[in-house]
Design a protein around this motif. Sequence first.
Motif, short mmCIF file in Angstrom:
data_model
loop_
_atom_site.label_atom_id
_atom_site.label_comp_id
_atom_site.label_asym_id
_atom_site.label_seq_id
_atom_site.Cartn_x
_atom_site.Cartn_y
_atom_site.Cartn_z
N GLU A 1 51.88 30.58 34.02
CA GLU A 1 51.04 29.78 34.49
C GLU A 1 49.85 29.34 33.75
OE1 GLU A 1 47.96 33.10 36.29
OE2 GLU A 1 48.14 33.90 34.70
N ASP A 2 48.94 27.90 35.07
CA ASP A 2 48.19 27.31 34.74
C ASP A 2 47.40 27.77 33.75
OD1 ASP A 2 49.74 24.74 34.68
OD2 ASP A 2 49.62 24.97 36.90
N LEU A 3 46.07 27.26 33.90
CA LEU A 3 44.77 27.65 32.34
C LEU A 3 44.70 28.26 33.39
CD1 LEU A 3 43.97 25.99 28.74
CD2 LEU A 3 44.93 29.03 30.01
N PHE A 4 43.59 27.01 34.65
CA PHE A 4 42.89 26.96 35.27
C PHE A 4 43.21 29.01 36.61
CE2 PHE A 4 45.31 23.98 37.03
CZ PHE A 4 45.20 24.52 38.49
N SER A 5 44.51 28.65 36.76
CA SER A 5 45.03 29.16 37.94
C SER A 5 44.90 30.75 36.62
CB SER A 5 46.98 29.58 37.82
OG SER A 5 46.74 28.39 38.92
#
Length: 343
Positions: free
Chosen positions: A216-220
């Motif tokens: 998972e991406d940080l901002f997501s």
Amino acid sequence: MVLAAVLGRNFLGLRCHELLKEQRVPQTEKFTPFDSSRDFPWKTSPLKTLNLRFSTGDNVIRQNRIHVVSPDISAPSWGPEVLDAWDDEYGGVVINPWSLPLSANAFASALKTSLSDWKLKGKRGIWLKILEEQADLVPIAIQEGFKYHHAEPGLLMLTYWIPDEPCLLPAGPSHQIGVGGFVMNDKREVLVVKEKGSCNCSDVWKLPTGYINKSEDLFSGAVREVKEETGVDTAFLEMVAFRHVHQVAFEKSDLLFVCMLRPLSSDITIDDREIHAAKWMAYDEFIGQPYYREDHMLKKAMELCMEAYEDRYCGFIAHQLTSKLDGKLSYLYYYGGPCHVKT
């Protein structure tokens, strides 16, 4: 009628160790001597698809399951064989977990033979993944000198360092990664929560936070955590700051990335499994809590968030770029300028 047959010690170079039951199948059917849905996409058996047919009148007998220990295209051998594996990029070996013998005795013999073979070939680090259903094999590997590396749901990774020198294999995971979402509305109110539990911040109004999921991406992750805990939809604006501490949970280090998010809705619906309460709170009241007055690091992070909200500070933006590491698009976080900071 159900028939049974025993394959010989070697059949087309593949060693089989089980009494197999067969069922009638149409003559046109093909099958593979392994469960291809579980095989690694980058590593397959040298003999990928076989037409194994035993004629019994108008029907063909199919083997329900063949457990492949290792490829062996040479002359038949009655001794233990080297485990199926492939070379890594650093002079080591990765053992194929799907081909491990089911029998503990067979695994012990094959492992000893394999280690001797790999030592003679000058291999260095050996990686052995043991699946949950193969847990009986773990003590055997430990007895041979393998060390625990890391565990995940459903598997345990072990390593073996062959050279008589300090081990150069990378250590297991050492960090846990969390995200926090700073969400402020047009009334200068911050979206805050009170968590359930007995930690020292359980009675503190704080930002929605949580751990990143796998891949998972940080901002997501920040957007997801805010949605899960409060029901509020948001959009990522920038990464304001991150903090790095050590010896936290189970002696691991901890990274927390604080992200500025723009609210897309305002109605709150809490996740009562984790959250005791949530609300929109005036910023001055929020930052004025004793907990934040006494924690200089968190106080500074909240002040930077407020400066970013007022365009007096510029954080990192997520830029999507292609990497040679895997050839895929991923995110690089950096100051994208120009930032029109108010003075």
